[in-house]
Design a protein around this motif. Structure first.
Motif, PDB file in Angstrom:
ATOM      1  N   PHE A   1       0.828  -1.208   0.000  1.00 12.60           N
ATOM      2  CA  PHE A   1       0.000   0.000   0.000  1.00 12.60           C
ATOM      3  C   PHE A   1       0.867   1.264   0.000  1.00 12.60           C
ATOM      4  N   GLN A   2       1.871   1.288   0.877  1.00 17.24           N
ATOM      5  CA  GLN A   2       2.768   2.443   0.944  1.00 17.24           C
ATOM      6  C   GLN A   2       3.528   2.621  -0.376  1.00 17.24           C
ATOM      7  N   LYS A   3       3.960   1.505  -0.952  1.00 14.95           N
ATOM      8  CA  LYS A   3       4.691   1.565  -2.215  1.00 14.95           C
ATOM      9  C   LYS A   3       3.791   2.094  -3.331  1.00 14.95           C
ATOM     10  N   ASN A   4       2.540   1.648  -3.339  1.00 12.94           N
ATOM     11  CA  ASN A   4       1.600   2.122  -4.364  1.00 12.94           C
ATOM     12  C   ASN A   4       1.335   3.618  -4.229  1.00 12.94           C
ATOM     13  N   ILE A   5       1.143   4.070  -2.978  1.00 15.25           N
ATOM     14  CA  ILE A   5       0.914   5.508  -2.744  1.00 15.25           C
ATOM     15  C   ILE A   5       2.116   6.319  -3.216  1.00 15.25           C
ATOM     16  N   GLN A   6       3.304   5.822  -2.936  1.00 16.68           N
ATOM     17  CA  GLN A   6       4.528   6.516  -3.353  1.00 16.68           C
ATOM     18  C   GLN A   6       4.615   6.605  -4.882  1.00 16.68           C
ATOM     19  N   ILE A   7       4.280   5.512  -5.562  1.00 16.66           N
ATOM     20  CA  ILE A   7       4.369   5.482  -7.026  1.00 16.66           C
ATOM     21  C   ILE A   7       3.303   6.360  -7.661  1.00 16.66           C
ATOM     22  N   VAL A   8       2.098   6.378  -7.048  1.00 16.62           N
ATOM     23  CA  VAL A   8       1.031   7.251  -7.570  1.00 16.62           C
ATOM     24  C   VAL A   8       1.470   8.712  -7.526  1.00 16.62           C
ATOM     25  N   ARG A   9       2.179   9.076  -6.457  1.00 18.94           N
ATOM     26  CA  ARG A   9       2.654  10.463  -6.339  1.00 18.94           C
ATOM     27  C   ARG A   9       3.754  10.775  -7.353  1.00 18.94           C
ATOM     28  N   GLN A  10       4.481   9.744  -7.793  1.00 17.85           N
ATOM     29  CA  GLN A  10       5.591   9.946  -8.732  1.00 17.85           C
ATOM     30  C   GLN A  10       5.224   9.549 -10.165  1.00 17.85           C
ATOM     31  N   ILE A  11       3.928   9.330 -10.414  1.00 18.37           N
ATOM     32  CA  ILE A  11       3.524   8.744 -11.699  1.00 18.37           C
ATOM     33  C   ILE A  11       3.861   9.629 -12.896  1.00 18.37           C
ATOM     34  N   ASP A  12       3.965  10.938 -12.671  1.00 19.30           N
ATOM     35  CA  ASP A  12       4.296  11.845 -13.778  1.00 19.30           C
ATOM     36  C   ASP A  12       5.783  11.841 -14.113  1.00 19.30           C
ATOM     37  N   GLU A  13       6.589  11.245 -13.242  1.00 21.81           N
ATOM     38  CA  GLU A  13       8.014  11.180 -13.506  1.00 21.81           C
ATOM     39  C   GLU A  13       8.323  10.044 -14.476  1.00 21.81           C
ATOM     40  N   GLU A  14       9.251  10.286 -15.400  1.00 21.78           N
ATOM     41  CA  GLU A  14       9.542   9.314 -16.453  1.00 21.78           C
ATOM     42  C   GLU A  14      10.131   8.011 -15.912  1.00 21.78           C
ATOM     43  N   ASP A  15      10.907   8.092 -14.814  1.00 21.16           N
ATOM     44  CA  ASP A  15      11.605   6.903 -14.309  1.00 21.16           C
ATOM     45  C   ASP A  15      10.907   6.279 -13.103  1.00 21.16           C
ATOM     46  N   HIS A  16       9.580   6.492 -12.961  1.00 21.56           N
ATOM     47  CA  HIS A  16       8.905   5.911 -11.798  1.00 21.56           C
ATOM     48  C   HIS A  16       8.816   4.390 -11.952  1.00 21.56           C
ATOM     49  N   GLU A  17       8.798   3.709 -10.789  1.00 22.73           N
ATOM     50  CA  GLU A  17       8.833   2.243 -10.756  1.00 22.73           C
ATOM     51  C   GLU A  17       7.441   1.662 -10.972  1.00 22.73           C
ATOM     52  N   ASN A  18       7.372   0.503 -11.631  1.00 25.56           N
ATOM     53  CA  ASN A  18       6.110  -0.223 -11.778  1.00 25.56           C
ATOM     54  C   ASN A  18       6.062  -1.367 -10.784  1.00 25.56           C
ATOM     55  N   LEU A  19       4.878  -1.614 -10.213  1.00 24.76           N
ATOM     56  CA  LEU A  19       4.726  -2.689  -9.232  1.00 24.76           C
ATOM     57  C   LEU A  19       4.193  -3.976  -9.834  1.00 24.76           C
ATOM     58  N   SER A  20       3.807  -3.932 -11.117  1.00 28.10           N
ATOM     59  CA  SER A  20       3.244  -5.141 -11.721  1.00 28.10           C
ATOM     60  C   SER A  20       3.577  -5.196 -13.199  1.00 28.10           C
ATOM     61  N   PHE A  21       3.507  -6.402 -13.726  1.00 26.76           N
ATOM     62  CA  PHE A  21       3.704  -6.624 -15.164  1.00 26.76           C
ATOM     63  C   PHE A  21       2.632  -5.880 -15.962  1.00 26.76           C
ATOM     64  N   GLU A  22       1.408  -5.933 -15.430  1.00 23.50           N
ATOM     65  CA  GLU A  22       0.293  -5.232 -16.081  1.00 23.50           C
ATOM     66  C   GLU A  22       0.532  -3.725 -16.090  1.00 23.50           C
ATOM     67  N   GLY A  23       1.022  -3.204 -14.958  1.00 16.99           N
ATOM     68  CA  GLY A  23       1.285  -1.768 -14.868  1.00 16.99           C
ATOM     69  C   GLY A  23       2.333  -1.313 -15.866  1.00 16.99           C
ATOM     70  N   TYR A  24       3.339  -2.155 -16.099  1.00 23.09           N
ATOM     71  CA  TYR A  24       4.387  -1.820 -17.056  1.00 23.09           C
ATOM     72  C   TYR A  24       3.806  -1.629 -18.452  1.00 23.09           C
ATOM     73  N   TYR A  25       2.948  -2.583 -18.855  1.00 19.30           N
ATOM     74  CA  TYR A  25       2.387  -2.495 -20.201  1.00 19.30           C
ATOM     75  C   TYR A  25       1.347  -1.379 -20.326  1.00 19.30           C
ATOM     76  N   TYR A  26       0.649  -1.094 -19.223  1.00 19.78           N
ATOM     77  CA  TYR A  26      -0.254   0.060 -19.246  1.00 19.78           C
ATOM     78  C   TYR A  26       0.532   1.358 -19.408  1.00 19.78           C
ATOM     79  N   GLN A  27       1.681   1.421 -18.766  1.00 18.88           N
ATOM     80  CA  GLN A  27       2.529   2.601 -18.898  1.00 18.88           C
ATOM     81  C   GLN A  27       3.002   2.777 -20.337  1.00 18.88           C
ATOM     82  N   GLN A  28       3.429   1.669 -20.949  1.00 22.57           N
ATOM     83  CA  GLN A  28       3.861   1.724 -22.344  1.00 22.57           C
ATOM     84  C   GLN A  28       2.714   2.172 -23.254  1.00 22.57           C
ATOM     85  N   HIS A  29       1.525   1.621 -22.973  1.00 25.90           N
ATOM     86  CA  HIS A  29       0.352   1.979 -23.781  1.00 25.90           C
ATOM     87  C   HIS A  29       0.023   3.463 -23.627  1.00 25.90           C
ATOM     88  N   LEU A  30       0.085   3.967 -22.408  1.00 26.14           N
ATOM     89  CA  LEU A  30      -0.199   5.384 -22.171  1.00 26.14           C
ATOM     90  C   LEU A  30       0.821   6.285 -22.862  1.00 26.14           C
TER      91      LEU A  30
END
Length: 331
Positions: free
Chosen positions: A61-90
């Protein structure tokens, strides 16, 4: 708290895994006669597992909140395989959106530039007509200025229709010779005024096209020849029929085109040396002619030698279906 419950909604797989693993473990102890089950030990182990799961979920939960806050940054970390591909799609969607916006802005700028140029062009014959009202004028001059206005208005109308071409066309059998003669007739005053000799060598040539649009294309090429051919010059219009295509050839003895300009004469808004030195030009006539030709399944080529000749050829490929070529562009 609301965020945490939303988070748990997407972490159900871990909860299901915990419940199922504990049920399997309990069933194993209960059904195996060789194992002496002590429920206190089982409950203790289950409690420890639950605490480990709670700690794991809190960390997630803490990791997800941290990533949501950094989502606009180009080098933010993905927590899931699905999230990685959603990022690429976006990212792909963003690139396509930027590309589309740039194309729209470019077209708007081109249209704006054309309109400004068009206003400057049409002001000249209107100003001449205004002067004619104040002085004596002859019918010939009046007709020439009106013809210029009609030509510029036609250019603007066809340019406006270019993007929605598929809504306003009809493919029929067109007699090229008849269309050429009609265009020559409409430009007869210009031929007479400049004393330009005309040679026609038109065989019976029928092509599949839209008669209205094809007439506009032929008119653009003949008008171009008239504009850049000096007095007492010559224009030769002929047709050819080969195994692969039919051709309409328009050749003049005008000022010709500089070899450096030749590859760009069909570009939008390109005027070249001739347009800058000899006459004002919007640079849209040849562009429109080529664009409309391509939409109809035809194409135009040009060869020229400066101060000698210019030759335009409209190619009508026999293996091309204008109807099929046009409907490909319909979204």
């Amino acid at each position: 708290m609301k965020k945490f419950w939303i988070f748990l909604k997407f972490e159900k797989s871990y909860l299901y895994m915990f419940i199922i693993s504990n049920i399997v473990l309990g069933a194993l102890f209960y059904t195996d006669p060789t194992i002496s089950l002590k429920w206190q030990t089982f409950i203790y182990a289950t409690t420890l597992n639950l605490l480990i799961l709670a700690g794991f979920l809190l960390y997630r939960f803490q990791k997800n909140i941290q990533i949501v806050r950094q989502i606009d940054e180009e080098d933010h970390e993905n927590l899931s395989f699905e999230g990685y591909y959603y990022q690429q799609h976006l990212e792909d969607l963003k690139k396509n959106q930027i590309r589309t916006i740039n194309e729209i802005q470019f077209k708007q700028k081109e249209y704006h530039d054309f309109i400004i140029s068009w206003f400057h062009e049409i002001k000249t014959p209107i100003s001449v007509l205004s002067l004619m009202q104040q002085t004596e004028f002859d019918e010939k001059s009046l007709g020439e200025e009106i013809a210029k206005i009609e030509h510029y208005v036609d250019q603007a109308l066809y340019y406006a229709k270019l993007e929605n071409f598929h809504q306003d066309y009809e493919i029929v059998n067109c007699n090229v010779g008849r269309i050429v003669k009609e265009v020559v007739k409409n430009n007869s005053k210009a031929f007479i005024a400049k004393k330009i000799r005309l040679h026609l060598s038109l065989h019976s040539t029928v092509v599949q096209s839209d008669s209205k649009w094809l007439q506009f294309i032929v008119n653009q090429l003949i008008s171009n020849s008239l504009k850049y051919t000096s007095n007492h010059g010559e224009i030769i219009i002929s047709t050819e029929d080969t195994v692969k295509e039919k051709r309409l050839i328009i050749q003049d003895t005008g000022i010709g085109i500089d070899q450096q300009d030749l590859p760009r004469i069909f570009n939008r808004g390109f005027t070249g040396k001739n347009g800058r030195i000899f006459t004002k030009s919007t640079g849209m006539g040849l562009y429109l002619a080529q664009e409309l030709s391509n939409k109809l399944g035809h194409y135009i080529t040009c060869t020229s030698e400066e101060n000698v000749f210019t030759k335009f050829v409209i190619h009508f490929p026999k293996n091309s279906d204008p109807y099929l070529e046009t409907i490909k562009e319909i979204p």
